[in-house]
Design a protein around this motif. Structure first.
Motif, PDB file in Angstrom:
ATOM      1  N   GLN A 183     -88.646  28.148  13.540  1.00 21.81           N
ATOM      2  CA  GLN A 183     -89.690  27.234  13.118  1.00 21.81           C
ATOM      3  C   GLN A 183     -89.368  25.820  13.580  1.00 21.81           C
ATOM      4  N   LEU A 184     -90.411  25.109  14.018  1.00 17.04           N
ATOM      5  CA  LEU A 184     -90.293  23.716  14.412  1.00 17.04           C
ATOM      6  C   LEU A 184     -91.283  22.902  13.582  1.00 17.04           C
ATOM      7  N   VAL A 185     -90.815  21.808  12.998  1.00 14.36           N
ATOM      8  CA  VAL A 185     -91.679  20.983  12.171  1.00 14.36           C
ATOM      9  C   VAL A 185     -91.551  19.525  12.615  1.00 14.36           C
ATOM     10  N   GLU A 186     -92.676  18.969  13.058  1.00 16.11           N
ATOM     11  CA  GLU A 186     -92.704  17.575  13.482  1.00 16.11           C
ATOM     12  C   GLU A 186     -93.012  16.652  12.304  1.00 16.11           C
ATOM     13  N   SER A 187     -92.498  15.441  12.382  1.00 15.27           N
ATOM     14  CA  SER A 187     -92.819  14.420  11.388  1.00 15.27           C
ATOM     15  C   SER A 187     -92.671  13.050  12.031  1.00 15.27           C
ATOM     16  N   GLY A 188     -93.167  12.034  11.339  1.00 21.18           N
ATOM     17  CA  GLY A 188     -93.002  10.664  11.814  1.00 21.18           C
ATOM     18  C   GLY A 188     -94.232  10.046  12.439  1.00 21.18           C
ATOM     19  N   GLY A 189     -95.293  10.826  12.581  1.00 24.95           N
ATOM     20  CA  GLY A 189     -96.515  10.265  13.138  1.00 24.95           C
ATOM     21  C   GLY A 189     -97.181   9.317  12.158  1.00 24.95           C
ATOM     22  N   GLY A 190     -98.182   8.601  12.662  1.00 24.94           N
ATOM     23  CA  GLY A 190     -98.913   7.671  11.810  1.00 24.94           C
ATOM     24  C   GLY A 190     -99.701   6.681  12.616  1.00 24.94           C
ATOM     25  N   LEU A 191    -100.163   5.650  11.931  1.00 27.04           N
ATOM     26  CA  LEU A 191    -100.953   4.596  12.562  1.00 27.04           C
ATOM     27  C   LEU A 191    -100.040   3.408  12.857  1.00 27.04           C
ATOM     28  N   VAL A 192    -100.096   2.918  14.076  1.00 26.06           N
ATOM     29  CA  VAL A 192     -99.273   1.785  14.473  1.00 26.06           C
ATOM     30  C   VAL A 192    -100.089   0.878  15.390  1.00 26.06           C
ATOM     31  N   GLN A 193     -99.800  -0.401  15.352  1.00 23.83           N
ATOM     32  CA  GLN A 193    -100.519  -1.346  16.212  1.00 23.83           C
ATOM     33  C   GLN A 193     -99.957  -1.304  17.630  1.00 23.83           C
ATOM     34  N   PRO A 194    -100.764  -1.662  18.606  1.00 26.83           N
ATOM     35  CA  PRO A 194    -100.245  -1.737  19.982  1.00 26.83           C
ATOM     36  C   PRO A 194     -99.004  -2.627  20.050  1.00 26.83           C
ATOM     37  N   GLY A 195     -98.023  -2.158  20.809  1.00 29.44           N
ATOM     38  CA  GLY A 195     -96.753  -2.867  20.898  1.00 29.44           C
ATOM     39  C   GLY A 195     -95.738  -2.441  19.864  1.00 29.44           C
ATOM     40  N   GLY A 196     -96.165  -1.658  18.901  1.00 31.17           N
ATOM     41  CA  GLY A 196     -95.281  -1.208  17.840  1.00 31.17           C
ATOM     42  C   GLY A 196     -94.446   0.001  18.236  1.00 31.17           C
ATOM     43  N   SER A 197     -93.694   0.501  17.263  1.00 28.73           N
ATOM     44  CA  SER A 197     -92.778   1.621  17.502  1.00 28.73           C
ATOM     45  C   SER A 197     -92.929   2.689  16.424  1.00 28.73           C
ATOM     46  N   LEU A 198     -92.622   3.896  16.820  1.00 28.26           N
ATOM     47  CA  LEU A 198     -92.535   5.023  15.903  1.00 28.26           C
ATOM     48  C   LEU A 198     -91.402   5.920  16.358  1.00 28.26           C
ATOM     49  N   ARG A 199     -90.809   6.641  15.418  1.00 32.93           N
ATOM     50  CA  ARG A 199     -89.830   7.650  15.787  1.00 32.93           C
ATOM     51  C   ARG A 199     -90.288   8.998  15.243  1.00 32.93           C
ATOM     52  N   LEU A 200     -90.533   9.913  16.156  1.00 39.57           N
ATOM     53  CA  LEU A 200     -90.906  11.269  15.770  1.00 39.57           C
ATOM     54  C   LEU A 200     -89.650  12.118  15.624  1.00 39.57           C
ATOM     55  N   SER A 201     -89.702  13.048  14.677  1.00 40.31           N
ATOM     56  CA  SER A 201     -88.613  13.986  14.475  1.00 40.31           C
ATOM     57  C   SER A 201     -89.130  15.404  14.635  1.00 40.31           C
ATOM     58  N   ASN A 228     -79.718  19.761  13.529  1.00 36.88           N
ATOM     59  CA  ASN A 228     -80.757  20.635  14.087  1.00 36.88           C
ATOM     60  C   ASN A 228     -82.077  19.884  14.265  1.00 36.88           C
ATOM     61  N   THR A 229     -81.976  18.675  14.768  1.00 36.17           N
ATOM     62  CA  THR A 229     -83.150  17.813  14.875  1.00 36.17           C
ATOM     63  C   THR A 229     -83.156  17.090  16.215  1.00 36.17           C
ATOM     64  N   VAL A 230     -84.342  16.962  16.768  1.00 34.71           N
ATOM     65  CA  VAL A 230     -84.559  16.189  17.990  1.00 34.71           C
ATOM     66  C   VAL A 230     -85.498  15.036  17.656  1.00 34.71           C
ATOM     67  N   TYR A 231     -85.257  13.893  18.297  1.00 32.70           N
ATOM     68  CA  TYR A 231     -86.040  12.702  18.017  1.00 32.70           C
ATOM     69  C   TYR A 231     -86.752  12.211  19.276  1.00 32.70           C
ATOM     70  N   LEU A 232     -87.874  11.573  19.070  1.00 39.34           N
ATOM     71  CA  LEU A 232     -88.565  10.883  20.154  1.00 39.34           C
ATOM     72  C   LEU A 232     -88.850   9.466  19.677  1.00 39.34           C
ATOM     73  N   GLN A 233     -88.054   8.515  20.174  1.00 38.05           N
ATOM     74  CA  GLN A 233     -88.255   7.113  19.853  1.00 38.05           C
ATOM     75  C   GLN A 233     -89.305   6.542  20.782  1.00 38.05           C
ATOM     76  N   MET A 234     -90.369   6.024  20.222  1.00 35.05           N
ATOM     77  CA  MET A 234     -91.482   5.522  21.016  1.00 35.05           C
ATOM     78  C   MET A 234     -91.639   4.023  20.767  1.00 35.05           C
ATOM     79  N   ASN A 235     -91.416   3.240  21.792  1.00 37.81           N
ATOM     80  CA  ASN A 235     -91.533   1.779  21.702  1.00 37.81           C
ATOM     81  C   ASN A 235     -92.674   1.289  22.586  1.00 37.81           C
ATOM     82  N   SER A 236     -93.072   0.052  22.366  1.00 36.06           N
ATOM     83  CA  SER A 236     -94.140  -0.573  23.164  1.00 36.06           C
ATOM     84  C   SER A 236     -95.360   0.344  23.261  1.00 36.06           C
ATOM     85  N   LEU A 237     -95.767   0.855  22.143  1.00 36.21           N
ATOM     86  CA  LEU A 237     -96.859   1.831  22.133  1.00 36.21           C
ATOM     87  C   LEU A 237     -98.172   1.211  22.584  1.00 36.21           C
ATOM     88  N   LYS A 238     -98.959   2.026  23.268  1.00 37.23           N
ATOM     89  CA  LYS A 238    -100.252   1.615  23.806  1.00 37.23           C
ATOM     90  C   LYS A 238    -101.350   2.493  23.211  1.00 37.23           C
TER      91      LYS A 238
END
Length: 127
Positions: A3-21, A77-87
């Motif tokens: 099983q794979l379960v994603e988390s960390g999504g949401g609403l962010v302003q342009p230029g902001g950051s999020l980290r998905l797990s 047992n986790t992989v991350y996706l750090q997202m910066n400078s979001l568009k």
């Protein structure tokens, strides 16, 4: 059961950051490459990034190079996706996927090369 379960999504302003797990259960993450895909409304699913089981090889789509960073913590047992400078064009549902081995299947076959999928997490980039 794998099983794979994603988390960390949401609403962010342009230029902001999020980290998905991407939390994995039912298998040992060390032996699996993890790929992130995304799908925006009305668009085809596209590969974003991949990391090999050992973590020593990564792959990024041109559209996210220099902005996104993929990493893994096999002890958790986790992989991350750090997202910066979001568009705004990064807005999409992001999916975590797994395939035993390295990222060769991801590179060669894209979504068709990944056997296991999470249900996705929504990322919205908007002011």
């Amino acid at each position: 059961q794998l099983q794979l379960v994603e988390s960390g999504g949401g609403l962010v302003q342009p230029g902001g950051s999020l980290r998905l797990s991407c939390a994995a259960s039912g298998f040992i993450l060390d032996y699996y490459a993890i790929g992130w895909f995304r799908q925006a409304p009305g668009k085809e699913r596209e590969g974003v990034s991949c990391i090999s089981g050992s973590g020593d090889s990564t792959n990024y789509a041109d559209s996210v190079k220099g902005r996104f960073t993929i990493s893994r913590d096999n002890a958790k047992n986790t992989v991350y996706l750090q997202m910066n400078s979001l568009k705004p064009e990064d807005t999409a549902v992001y999916f975590c996927t797994a395939q035993r081995g390295d990222c060769s299947s991801y590179v060669q076959f894209g979504a068709y090369g990944m056997n296991y999928w999470g249900k996705g997490t929504l990322v919205t980039v908007s002011s």
